[in-house]
Design an enzyme around this catalytic site. Structure first.
Site, short mmCIF file in Angstrom:
data_model
loop_
_atom_site.label_atom_id
_atom_site.label_comp_id
_atom_site.label_asym_id
_atom_site.label_seq_id
_atom_site.Cartn_x
_atom_site.Cartn_y
_atom_site.Cartn_z
N GLY A 1 0.93 -1.23 0.10
CA GLY A 1 -0.25 0.09 0.14
C GLY A 1 0.69 1.32 -0.05
N CYS A 2 0.31 2.32 0.42
CA CYS A 2 1.06 3.58 0.39
C CYS A 2 2.24 3.58 1.18
CB CYS A 2 0.05 4.74 1.04
SG CYS A 2 0.84 6.46 1.07
#
Length: 165
Positions: free
Chosen positions: A14-15
């Protein structure tokens, strides 16, 4: 005291802001850097990672001391607890292939540890759905732009969808 032996891991979940922030706090982690890996475009920038334009994932390069933190323990006790490895191409509100869960191994030993970690975590029941984490050979690292490095240190109230489960 200088570290005589270090190992490097390349993880995507993810981020990269939230992952880096949690990873830097783990005993045995010596350095972190956010960037891009796993794709085909040379010299990708942040905008290149969206809509599968580059194939790259937002990832974190982790330099760690294996005498303090084994690679499999990094995965089982930290990586697989800080993001949801059962959601393909998504973490929280972030969607797209750049947010996929992936382990980019640098050696046969890391590949074996990654596969063992997936089995251990799947058997644990922490995630009721199948783990979809990609396990792939590491090829090349592209550091992220300066404004992405240590983002949540500079902006402690900035966006993150990562937390320890």
């Amino acid at each position: 005291m200088p570290h005589e032996t270090t190992e490097t891991a390349y993880l995507a979940g993810g981020c990269f802001w939230g992952m880096e922030d949690l990873l830097r706090r783990i005993p045995g982690v010596l350095d972190t850097e956010v960037g891009y890996t796993g794709g085909w475009l040379e010299n990708p920038r942040y905008d290149d990672t969206h809509d599968s334009k580059s194939g790259h994932a937002e990832a974190v390069k982790i330099v760690f001391d294996p005498a303090i933190l084994a690679f499999e323990d990094l995965l089982v006790h930290h990586f697989f607890r800080m993001h949801d490895p059962s959601t393909p191409d998504r973490q929280g509100n972030d969607r797209g292939t750049q947010y996929r869960s992936a382990i980019f191994f640098t050696s046969a030993a890391q590949e074996a540890a990654a596969r063992a970690a997936v089995e251990r975590v799947q058997a644990s029941g922490l995630w009721p759905r199948p783990i979809v984490t990609q396990i792939a050979p590491f090829s090349r690292w592209w550091p992220g732009e300066d404004y992405h490095q240590d983002y949540l240190v500079r902006y402690p109230n900035g966006y993150t969808c990562h937390f320890m489960r």
